[in-house]
Design an enzyme around this catalytic site. Structure first.
Site, short mmCIF file in Angstrom:
data_model
loop_
_atom_site.label_atom_id
_atom_site.label_comp_id
_atom_site.label_asym_id
_atom_site.label_seq_id
_atom_site.Cartn_x
_atom_site.Cartn_y
_atom_site.Cartn_z
N TRP A 135 -56.57 -2.06 -12.91
CA TRP A 135 -57.47 -2.74 -13.77
C TRP A 135 -56.92 -4.30 -13.51
O TRP A 135 -58.07 -5.11 -13.45
CB TRP A 135 -57.50 -2.44 -15.16
CG TRP A 135 -58.44 -3.13 -15.99
CD1 TRP A 135 -59.85 -3.02 -16.22
CD2 TRP A 135 -58.42 -4.43 -16.52
NE1 TRP A 135 -60.63 -3.85 -16.82
CE2 TRP A 135 -59.63 -4.84 -17.05
CE3 TRP A 135 -57.15 -5.39 -16.65
CZ2 TRP A 135 -59.68 -6.00 -17.74
CZ3 TRP A 135 -57.39 -6.50 -17.42
CH2 TRP A 135 -58.64 -6.86 -18.17
N HIS A 136 -55.88 -4.72 -13.25
CA HIS A 136 -55.29 -5.90 -13.44
C HIS A 136 -55.67 -6.51 -12.21
O HIS A 136 -55.69 -7.97 -11.74
CB HIS A 136 -53.88 -6.18 -13.68
CG HIS A 136 -53.81 -6.11 -15.24
ND1 HIS A 136 -53.83 -4.92 -16.20
CD2 HIS A 136 -53.69 -7.24 -16.33
CE1 HIS A 136 -53.54 -5.32 -17.32
NE2 HIS A 136 -53.58 -6.47 -17.44
N GLY A 137 -55.65 -5.72 -10.97
CA GLY A 137 -55.97 -6.34 -9.59
C GLY A 137 -55.67 -5.60 -8.53
O GLY A 137 -55.18 -4.39 -8.62
N PHE A 150 -58.68 -11.48 -13.38
CA PHE A 150 -58.79 -9.88 -13.53
C PHE A 150 -60.12 -9.41 -13.89
O PHE A 150 -60.17 -8.46 -14.23
CB PHE A 150 -57.75 -9.59 -14.50
CG PHE A 150 -56.32 -10.10 -14.04
CD1 PHE A 150 -56.00 -9.75 -12.74
CD2 PHE A 150 -55.46 -10.89 -14.82
CE1 PHE A 150 -54.47 -10.38 -12.55
CE2 PHE A 150 -54.28 -11.23 -14.69
CZ PHE A 150 -53.87 -11.08 -13.47
#
Length: 476
Positions: free
Chosen positions: A325-327, A476
């Protein structure tokens, strides 16, 4: 447009004045127009027609979500509801995957040996602003409608306002509709919330400008370049500075978002609760980015079986997704799995061991675990992350100390002490102490406005004079 910019302060001043001068019946429209203007200004900083493309994409996503939510609610058969829910979630996730992860997955296939000419070209794709946040908000909303936990918002303008509200959409917290449903329909703005909101916003801005930006500059100075030529202490200092930067950067933004919500009549849930005072990785994630943790708990972990069956497989999936999800990069996936591994080990035996030891042992364990995790988070190049870890633990033979670091520490000692101290719950304890003593509370009330003006003047001066003003979580 960043919250931590002079342009935004002017934008907010105008929006705030209009909000309190127009009839209440038109405030929903004003917030929508203000949010879209905020995003349009952001789009102007992109290349070509990115702003317009993002706006059209955003409008399509909101329109689709609204239509499907109403359809799910109106369906009479449970089987039909479930099919509509599945279709909606699949479409929203495909939308997220295409725009955020297509290039990453195509590069992965090329690394596996698939010829590039046999794959579609994803170079024309752009990353829509806040796609991770509004995707998760709309997914949580449609699931809650399906479960009967909330009624759908039939008024499209109010639904549009909920999803698009700029104060929290661009970087969180992830706001579930159930938490603000009443305020979407019946907000009760008052001067007390406005005053508290302004103070909360300025505290967040101060955390960002005075601490996060300074820590980020140090992190960039000590972690850029060839790390194998740096000393052990210098690299540790750089990683610790990044640990401070990301906390004050993101928690400061959350403070600003929550404060802006109060000003306009919304009460968002807290997103941070002093995570660095935790005594385990499990506790850390109950205090860090709490809205994201709650999302994965309620919509992924528990539906998969939670603690009842396949517990450790469920944990693996949740933490893989948390990292992803963060990248769209392997370092984020490894960062998520690092915390997942720690939590698994804690559930197996480590938590019982830590509970029997002095609390300071748990604190030191968590701080070391978090700092090592931030190494993975910081370096998208895993080779550089490995070099960083080697230097940190003296395996590169570069020496321990250098005079440049000593000068840095001497010149910034008071700032360092303050930055570390305010990672701990000093402010709420001092505030509670003052509020329980009427005489002190009266003095504090008189000082509130001068303190706000001082923070505003100081931050504005620093923003005008600084060229280093990043915001980490926008990507993000």
């Amino acid at each position: 447009m960043l919250f931590n910019s002079v342009l935004y302060l002017l934008f907010f001043g105008l929006l705030y004045l209009l909000y309190w001068t127009i009839p209440a019946s038109r405030r929903v429209t004003l917030l929508i127009m203000g949010s879209m203007l905020f995003y349009a200004v952001w789009g102007l900083t992109g290349e070509g027609w990115v702003g317009i493309r993002w706006t059209l994409h955003f409008l399509a996503a909101i329109g689709f979500s609204h239509f499907m939510n109403v359809a799910i609610y109106d369906a009479t058969e449970q089987r039909t509801k479930k099919r509509l829910l599945t279709f909606t979630i699949v479409v929203l996730l495909i939308n997220l995957a295409v725009f955020k992860y297509a290039v990453f997955f195509l590069d992965f296939l090329i690394d596996l040996g698939v010829p590039a000419e046999a794959l579609p070209d994803a170079k024309g794709l752009f990353l829509p602003l806040a796609i991770s946040f509004y995707t998760f908000q709309t997914i949580s909303y449609v699931i809650d409608v399906y479960r009967g936990q909330v009624e759908p918002q039939h008024n499209y303008a109010k639904f549009f306002m909920y999803v698009s509200l700029y104060s929290q959409l661009v970087a969180g917290p992830i706001v579930r509709y159930a938490d603000v449903a009443r305020e979407v329909n019946y907000r009760e703005e008052n001067l007390h919330d406005v005053s508290a909101g302004i103070s909360r916003f300025l505290i967040g801005l101060t955390k960002k400008v005075l601490i996060a930006n300074t820590a980020g500059a140090f992190a960039e100075e000590y972690l850029s370049g060839d790390l194998t030529q740096s000393t052990t202490a210098a690299v540790w200092f750089g990683v610790l500075m990044f640990s401070l930067q990301i906390y004050y950067d993101f928690s400061g933004y959350s403070d600003m978002a929550i404060g802006l919500g109060w000003i306009f009549g919304f009460h968002f849930l807290e997103n941070f609760n002093y995570p660095y005072i935790a005594k385990s990785a499990t506790e850390f994630w109950r205090r860090w980015h709490m809205s994201l943790g709650q999302f994965f708990r309620d919509y992924v972990y528990i539906p998969m079986g939670g603690n009842r069956k396949h517990q450790y497989f469920n944990l693996f999936i949740v933490w893989f997704l948390t990292g992803l999800w963060h990248g769209a990069s392997w370092n984020f996936i490894l960062w998520g799995l690092w915390f997942g591994l720690l939590i698994m080990v804690e559930r197996l035996f480590l938590r019982k061991v830590l509970d029997k030891l002095p609390a300071v042992v748990g604190h030191l364990y968590l701080l070391l675990a978090a700092v090592l995790g931030w190494v993975l988070f910081y370096f998208t190049d895993l080779g550089k992350a490995w070099d960083c870890l080697r230097v940190m633990f003296g395996a590169a033979g570069t020496g321990f100390w250098d005079i440049t670091l000593e000068i840095t520490l001497e010149n910034n000692l008071f700032w360092l002490i303050a930055a570390v101290a305010f990672c701990m719950p000093i402010y709420p304890r001092v505030r509670a102490f003052i509020e329980n003593r009427p005489a002190l509370a009266n003095v504090a009330g008189w000082l509130k406005t001068p303190a706000n003006l001082l923070m505003l003047a100081t931050n504005t001066a620093l923003l005008v004079g600084s060229s280093y003003n990043p915001f980490l979580y926008y990507r993000f």
